[in-house]
Enzyme design. Structure first.
Site, mmCIF file in Angstrom:
data_model
loop_
_atom_site.group_PDB
_atom_site.id
_atom_site.type_symbol
_atom_site.label_atom_id
_atom_site.label_comp_id
_atom_site.label_asym_id
_atom_site.label_seq_id
_atom_site.Cartn_x
_atom_site.Cartn_y
_atom_site.Cartn_z
ATOM 1 N N THR A 1 0.861 -1.181 0.000
ATOM 2 C CA THR A 1 0.000 0.000 0.000
ATOM 3 C C THR A 1 0.895 1.228 0.000
ATOM 4 O O THR A 1 1.557 1.535 0.998
ATOM 5 C CB THR A 1 -0.920 0.018 1.227
ATOM 6 O OG1 THR A 1 -1.687 -1.189 1.255
ATOM 7 C CG2 THR A 1 -1.857 1.222 1.181
ATOM 8 N N VAL B 1 -3.561 -5.430 -1.378
ATOM 9 C CA VAL B 1 -4.458 -6.463 -0.881
ATOM 10 C C VAL B 1 -4.981 -6.090 0.499
ATOM 11 O O VAL B 1 -4.378 -5.290 1.211
ATOM 12 C CB VAL B 1 -3.750 -7.832 -0.831
ATOM 13 C CG1 VAL B 1 -3.397 -8.299 -2.233
ATOM 14 C CG2 VAL B 1 -2.494 -7.777 0.041
ATOM 15 N N ALA C 1 -8.150 2.832 -4.147
ATOM 16 C CA ALA C 1 -9.187 2.011 -3.513
ATOM 17 C C ALA C 1 -8.724 1.506 -2.150
ATOM 18 O O ALA C 1 -9.488 1.504 -1.179
ATOM 19 C CB ALA C 1 -9.548 0.835 -4.420
ATOM 20 N N LYS C 2 -7.476 1.062 -2.059
ATOM 21 C CA LYS C 2 -6.965 0.544 -0.784
ATOM 22 C C LYS C 2 -6.898 1.650 0.265
ATOM 23 O O LYS C 2 -7.222 1.432 1.444
ATOM 24 C CB LYS C 2 -5.583 -0.070 -0.992
ATOM 25 C CG LYS C 2 -4.926 -0.582 0.301
ATOM 26 C CD LYS C 2 -5.721 -1.710 0.942
ATOM 27 C CE LYS C 2 -5.104 -2.137 2.287
ATOM 28 N NZ LYS C 2 -3.787 -2.785 2.123
ATOM 29 N N LEU C 3 -6.477 2.850 -0.137
ATOM 30 C CA LEU C 3 -6.416 3.957 0.815
ATOM 31 C C LEU C 3 -7.814 4.343 1.300
ATOM 32 O O LEU C 3 -8.016 4.601 2.494
ATOM 33 C CB LEU C 3 -5.713 5.156 0.180
ATOM 34 C CG LEU C 3 -4.218 4.959 -0.100
ATOM 35 C CD1 LEU C 3 -3.656 6.151 -0.851
ATOM 36 C CD2 LEU C 3 -3.431 4.718 1.184
#
Length: 280
Positions: free
Chosen positions: A101, A126, A175-177
């Site tokens: 990330t 992930v 999206a992960k953040l």
């Protein structure tokens, strides 16, 4: 391009999440090469048939796809720059996958350097932790060229379900953040709810058994309940990484001018309050 089991995969970053990912890759039949700074990290893979490399460049030279699952931007930069780096060893047509990330700009800078060598880059952070990795149910959020993603998707499916392509390079990181900022905000709300229940005279342990089974249920609530109903243990375990991701998201939002006085961001504000409660 279609993913094939004769694809050779290199994996760097054998932490609590990366190690089970790498194991699932090896056990799925992919030729797997590993590298780690500490040789002790490689010992659990003695029964998998995975090979080990003496350097990131050596690993890359033996791989068609290289996956990085390290902690932060600095780690990604260090592993991909210099004479003994991953990019120094990758061959034309290879794919470099960033499971870490990091800031989307880190991936874009990496793509610029990789393009010179005709190497493709995907960002595919992930979420789910070590248990999900062991079970093959990590959420994989990917960005980059759709054909390159299609080539790598069978590989991602060995440890991820669902595996989702979200757009151009950097989309997976955004999206992960968003995911981690929302999770951080949920942690604070869950802890506040349990504290409020206690102040209103409710049995905290009973409330902790009840709420996760009702419409208030959330992954964050379960983590807080497991940690005794407060943020202290959660903060000690994950506070540093959550603070990193909230800072990355804040810089991204500010750079794009998405946030402003006329458009308050309650999710980010709640996340910042949670970090403050953790002492971060």
């Amino acid at each position: 391009m279609r993913g094939r089991r004769d694809m050779r995969v290199g994996f760097i970053g054998l932490g609590s999440q990366g190690a089970p990912m790498a194991r699932r890759i090896a056990e799925a039949g992919y030729g797997t090469t590993l590298w780690a700074r500490r040789t002790a990290t490689l010992e659990p893979f003695a029964d998998t048939g995975a090979k080990t490399a003496g350097s990131p460049a050596e690993l890359a030279a033996a791989s068609d796809v290289v996956c990085l699952c390290v902690v932060d931007d600095a780690d990604v930069e260090q592993l991909t720059t210099g004479g003994d780096s991953v990019l120094a060893g990758m061959r034309r047509g290879g794919v470099l996958v960033v499971h870490s990330t990091v800031h989307p700009e880190t991936c874009r800078r990496l793509e610029e350097r990789a393009r010179v060598q005709r190497v493709s880059v995907l960002d595919a952070p992930v979420s789910g932790g070590g248990r999900a990795a062991e079970q093959g149910t990590l959420l994989v959020m990917a960005g980059g060229d759709p054909q390159v993603f299609a080539f790598c998707r069978p590989l991602f499916a060995t440890y991820g379900d669902p595996v989702v392509h979200l757009g151009p390079l950097g989309s997976g990181q955004v999206a992960k953040l968003l995911n981690n900022v929302l999770f951080t905000a949920h942690l604070g709300l869950a802890a506040n709810a349990l504290e409020l229940g206690s102040r209103l005279g409710l049995d905290t342990e009973g409330l902790g058994r009840l709420l996760p089974r009702g419409s208030a249920a959330s992954f964050a609530l379960e983590r807080v309940v497991d940690a005794g109903g407060t943020l202290q243990r959660v903060g000690a375990h994950a506070g540093g990484l959550l603070a990193k991701d909230v800072r990355l998201f804040t810089s991204l939002v500010e750079a794009l001018g998405v946030d402003g006085e006329d458009q308050p961001d309650p999710v980010r504000e709640a996340a910042l309050l949670t970090l403050r409660a953790m002492g971060r």
